[in-house]
Design a protein around this motif. Structure first.
Motif, PDB file in Angstrom:
ATOM      1  N   LEU A   1       0.811  -1.211   0.000  1.00 49.83           N
ATOM      2  CA  LEU A   1       0.000   0.000   0.000  1.00 49.83           C
ATOM      3  C   LEU A   1       0.849   1.267   0.000  1.00 49.83           C
ATOM      4  CD1 LEU A   1      -1.950  -2.265   0.938  1.00 49.83           C
ATOM      5  CD2 LEU A   1      -2.969  -0.620   2.503  1.00 49.83           C
ATOM      6  N   LEU A   2       2.161   1.109   0.224  1.00 49.79           N
ATOM      7  CA  LEU A   2       3.061   2.254   0.302  1.00 49.79           C
ATOM      8  C   LEU A   2       3.560   2.627  -1.083  1.00 49.79           C
ATOM      9  CD1 LEU A   2       4.589   4.135   2.342  1.00 49.79           C
ATOM     10  CD2 LEU A   2       6.477   2.479   2.223  1.00 49.79           C
ATOM     11  N   ALA A   3       3.519   3.906  -1.405  1.00 48.22           N
ATOM     12  CA  ALA A   3       3.974   4.385  -2.711  1.00 48.22           C
ATOM     13  C   ALA A   3       5.493   4.306  -2.814  1.00 48.22           C
ATOM     14  CB  ALA A   3       3.521   5.826  -2.912  1.00 48.22           C
ATOM     15  N   PRO A   4       6.046   4.115  -4.016  1.00 48.19           N
ATOM     16  CA  PRO A   4       7.499   4.187  -4.193  1.00 48.19           C
ATOM     17  C   PRO A   4       8.019   5.532  -3.676  1.00 48.19           C
ATOM     18  CG  PRO A   4       6.467   3.288  -6.159  1.00 48.19           C
ATOM     19  CD  PRO A   4       5.353   3.752  -5.274  1.00 48.19           C
ATOM     20  N   GLY A   5       9.124   5.483  -2.932  1.00 49.51           N
ATOM     21  CA  GLY A   5       9.646   6.701  -2.318  1.00 49.51           C
ATOM     22  C   GLY A   5       9.000   7.011  -0.987  1.00 49.51           C
ATOM     23  N   GLY A   6       7.992   6.210  -0.596  1.00 51.85           N
ATOM     24  CA  GLY A   6       7.292   6.442   0.654  1.00 51.85           C
ATOM     25  C   GLY A   6       8.036   5.876   1.847  1.00 51.85           C
ATOM     26  N   ARG A   7       7.513   6.195   3.004  1.00 48.82           N
ATOM     27  CA  ARG A   7       8.169   5.819   4.266  1.00 48.82           C
ATOM     28  C   ARG A   7       7.171   5.106   5.174  1.00 48.82           C
ATOM     29  NH1 ARG A   7      11.618  10.200   7.678  1.00 48.82           N
ATOM     30  NH2 ARG A   7      13.026   9.792   5.923  1.00 48.82           N
ATOM     31  N   LEU A   8       7.583   3.950   5.715  1.00 49.69           N
ATOM     32  CA  LEU A   8       6.775   3.214   6.693  1.00 49.69           C
ATOM     33  C   LEU A   8       7.524   3.211   8.020  1.00 49.69           C
ATOM     34  CD1 LEU A   8       4.819  -0.087   6.280  1.00 49.69           C
ATOM     35  CD2 LEU A   8       6.465   0.115   8.157  1.00 49.69           C
ATOM     36  N   LEU A   9       6.822   3.575   9.069  1.00 45.71           N
ATOM     37  CA  LEU A   9       7.384   3.541  10.414  1.00 45.71           C
ATOM     38  C   LEU A   9       6.760   2.376  11.169  1.00 45.71           C
ATOM     39  CD1 LEU A   9       9.142   4.831  12.633  1.00 45.71           C
ATOM     40  CD2 LEU A   9       7.162   6.241  13.252  1.00 45.71           C
ATOM     41  N   TYR A  10       7.603   1.399  11.514  1.00 52.32           N
ATOM     42  CA  TYR A  10       7.173   0.242  12.297  1.00 52.32           C
ATOM     43  C   TYR A  10       7.430   0.560  13.760  1.00 52.32           C
ATOM     44  CZ  TYR A  10       7.070  -4.585  14.069  1.00 52.32           C
ATOM     45  OH  TYR A  10       6.788  -5.726  14.783  1.00 52.32           O
ATOM     46  N   ALA A  11       6.400   0.423  14.593  1.00 52.58           N
ATOM     47  CA  ALA A  11       6.519   0.800  16.000  1.00 52.58           C
ATOM     48  C   ALA A  11       5.863  -0.249  16.885  1.00 52.58           C
ATOM     49  CB  ALA A  11       5.864   2.166  16.237  1.00 52.58           C
ATOM     50  N   THR A  12       6.466  -0.469  18.062  1.00 54.91           N
ATOM     51  CA  THR A  12       5.822  -1.287  19.093  1.00 54.91           C
ATOM     52  C   THR A  12       6.143  -0.655  20.449  1.00 54.91           C
ATOM     53  OG1 THR A  12       7.606  -2.801  19.765  1.00 54.91           O
ATOM     54  CG2 THR A  12       6.382  -3.374  17.756  1.00 54.91           C
ATOM     55  N   CYS A  13       5.342  -1.034  21.452  1.00 54.68           N
ATOM     56  CA  CYS A  13       5.685  -0.670  22.829  1.00 54.68           C
ATOM     57  C   CYS A  13       6.210  -1.912  23.539  1.00 54.68           C
ATOM     58  CB  CYS A  13       4.500  -0.049  23.565  1.00 54.68           C
ATOM     59  SG  CYS A  13       3.000  -1.056  23.592  1.00 54.68           S
ATOM     60  N   SER A  14       7.054  -2.657  22.833  1.00 49.77           N
ATOM     61  CA  SER A  14       7.687  -3.867  23.363  1.00 49.77           C
ATOM     62  C   SER A  14       9.182  -3.631  23.517  1.00 49.77           C
ATOM     63  CB  SER A  14       7.455  -5.051  22.425  1.00 49.77           C
ATOM     64  OG  SER A  14       8.246  -6.162  22.806  1.00 49.77           O
ATOM     65  N   ILE A  15       9.800  -4.370  24.433  1.00 52.08           N
ATOM     66  CA  ILE A  15      11.258  -4.330  24.572  1.00 52.08           C
ATOM     67  C   ILE A  15      11.889  -5.645  24.125  1.00 52.08           C
ATOM     68  CG2 ILE A  15      11.239  -2.607  26.424  1.00 52.08           C
ATOM     69  CD1 ILE A  15      11.689  -5.000  28.387  1.00 52.08           C
ATOM     70  N   LEU A  16      11.088  -6.539  23.546  1.00 51.89           N
ATOM     71  CA  LEU A  16      11.589  -7.853  23.152  1.00 51.89           C
ATOM     72  C   LEU A  16      12.075  -7.838  21.705  1.00 51.89           C
ATOM     73  CD1 LEU A  16       8.931 -10.176  24.832  1.00 51.89           C
ATOM     74  CD2 LEU A  16      11.068  -9.281  25.783  1.00 51.89           C
ATOM     75  N   ARG A  17      13.284  -8.317  21.493  1.00 49.50           N
ATOM     76  CA  ARG A  17      13.889  -8.260  20.158  1.00 49.50           C
ATOM     77  C   ARG A  17      13.085  -9.034  19.116  1.00 49.50           C
ATOM     78  NH1 ARG A  17      19.215  -6.212  20.421  1.00 49.50           N
ATOM     79  NH2 ARG A  17      20.144  -6.212  22.513  1.00 49.50           N
ATOM     80  N   ALA A  18      12.438 -10.128  19.536  1.00 48.02           N
ATOM     81  CA  ALA A  18      11.684 -10.948  18.586  1.00 48.02           C
ATOM     82  C   ALA A  18      10.592 -10.142  17.898  1.00 48.02           C
ATOM     83  CB  ALA A  18      11.076 -12.149  19.307  1.00 48.02           C
ATOM     84  N   GLU A  19       9.999  -9.211  18.610  1.00 48.39           N
ATOM     85  CA  GLU A  19       8.910  -8.420  18.053  1.00 48.39           C
ATOM     86  C   GLU A  19       9.408  -7.186  17.302  1.00 48.39           C
ATOM     87  OE1 GLU A  19       5.289  -8.254  20.794  1.00 48.39           O
ATOM     88  OE2 GLU A  19       6.956  -8.369  22.205  1.00 48.39           O
TER      89      GLU A  19
END
Length: 426
Positions: A357-375
């Motif tokens: 769904l992201l346009a070429p040149g676009g930016r996605l920010l992945y965020a969690t309120c976790s401290i676990l590396r797996a997530e």
């Protein structure tokens, strides 16, 4: 029902039925007419859940047989908590807790014996609890092991901070005034506060208060949001006219912040549940802001996407919430070891689904309120390896720490919640 009986009822829902503390409180507190009583019940529930492992360890030493009635067991924990951690006079803590058993007459001698015995044997019991690792660190064994594996040098500090009461942090709506102006308003209202260290709109109160006491809260001049969560809008580098998708957006704090930061952005908030969308709508109305609202499953965009690409996507992924235990101590009771693998699978599925769904040149920010590396970094690194069109953009900042893929704030660092951010460019 007296306050202690209500608190026991709420805790029984959380520990016995797996209901969230937020939901249990929201269904019970409105029934309590006096604000002071509501605050007392809430404080008791948070206190018992923060110190659950230690209190339960002490109770197991005192009760010769397990207390099978869940609400009576919760009353015993509440009594121990009052004796150890509150200013309630000991005789009142005991007598009122015993009285809260109500018609369960069989339980009153039991509760009285447990609490009186604790008073006599306090030092011995606490010393024994201190030798139990889970009780000493205030976390279940499986979570202690996960945190130590991921953050061996910081684990003790993470868990200690997770057991503290967090600050009440506000986000000033820059469309209605500056942070400096709002700090002056707080001072005139008799509320001491200071600016946040990293987020430009953050204000940290010296003491928490009911939102009704905050100047301009009802008109959207300010919102309650931890400073770590306030960093998302700036990382997206929003520009006027951009199409922005906020995935898993409820209750809408980051949606509002994006609109406050860039009023001309075309923001759409997506969440899976109609009642959660209603929460976003209420917050938008309070702030006088407008956004598109979509009810749908982020993992199946075919059911809600209109086919037009987005310039920015914020994916606030569903997670273990291990970074916000200090605000939601019930997480320590509700999360199970097997949940992490399931959550990681969900996170990867949603990231795969929204990337197209992201346009070429676009930016996605992945965020969690976790401290676990797996997530967090494990997910992002795996995604970048498998997607040639995805480029990881390092987050350069004076907060948190670089993890190779993304940036991690650990619980309590600079007074913030535990949060993870990773930027992907297409």
């Amino acid at each position: 029902m007296n306050s202690r009986a209500l608190a026991a009822h709420i805790l029984a829902q959380v520990i016995g039925e797996g209901r969230s503390l937020t939901a249990a409180l929201e269904s019970t507190l409105p029934e309590i007419p006096a604000e002071q009583d509501r605050a007392f019940v809430q404080a008791l529930c948070f206190g018992v859940l923060r110190g659950y492992e230690r209190l339960d360890c002490v109770l197991r030493q005192l009760a010769t047989r397990p207390i099978k009635d869940f609400e009576i067991r919760m009353l015993a924990l509440l009594g121990l908590y009052q004796l150890e951690h509150t200013r309630v006079k000991p005789h009142a803590a005991v007598s009122e807790t015993v009285a809260a058993a109500g018609r369960r007459s069989w339980a009153k001698p039991l509760l009285n014996a447990v609490l009186r015995n604790y008073q006599r044997r306090r030092e011995e019991l606490l010393a024994a609890a201190g030798k139990n690792e889970s009780a000493a660190l205030g976390h279940p064994d499986w979570l202690i092991a996960r945190i130590r594996a991921d953050w061996p040098e910081q684990a003790a500090a993470i868990m200690a901070d997770a057991n503290q009461t967090p600050p009440m942090t506000l986000r000033v709506n820059r469309r209605q005034g500056t942070r400096e102006d709002y700090l002056e308003k707080l001072a005139r209202a008799g509320l001491n506060a200071r600016p946040g260290r990293h987020a430009s709109d953050a204000v940290i109160l010296e003491n928490p208060v009911a939102v009704e006491r905050l100047p301009g809260f009802e008109s959207g001049e300010v919102s309650v949001q931890d400073e770590a969560a306030q960093l998302a809008a700036g990382l997206l580098d929003l520009q006027s006219g951009q199409r922005v998708l906020d995935v898993c957006a409820a209750p809408g704090g980051k949606t509002l912040h994006m609109l406050e930061s860039c009023p001309d952005a075309d923001v759409t908030a997506l969440d899976i549940a109609p009642d959660r969308i209603a929460r976003i709508r209420q917050n938008l109305q309070r702030a006088g802001l407008r956004a598109g609202l979509l009810t749908g499953d982020a993992a199946t965009p075919g059911s809600w996407w209109d086919g037009r690409h987005y310039d920015r996507i914020l994916l606030d992924a569903p997670c273990s919430a291990t970074g916000v235990i200090r605000r939601h101590p019930d997480i320590k009771r509700l999360r199970k070891p097997e949940d992490i693998e399931s959550l990681q699978s969900t996170q990867r599925r949603i990231l795969e689904a929204v990337w197209p769904l992201l346009a070429p040149g676009g930016r996605l920010l992945y965020a969690t309120c976790s401290i676990l590396r797996a997530e967090n970094e494990d997910n992002v690194a795996d995604f970048v390896r498998r997607h040639p069109d995805a480029r990881h953009e390092p987050v350069e900042a004076d907060w948190g720490r670089s993890t190779g893929c993304g940036r991690q704030i650990l619980t309590g660092e600079d007074g913030m919640d535990g949060f993870y951010y990773a930027l992907l460019e297409k």
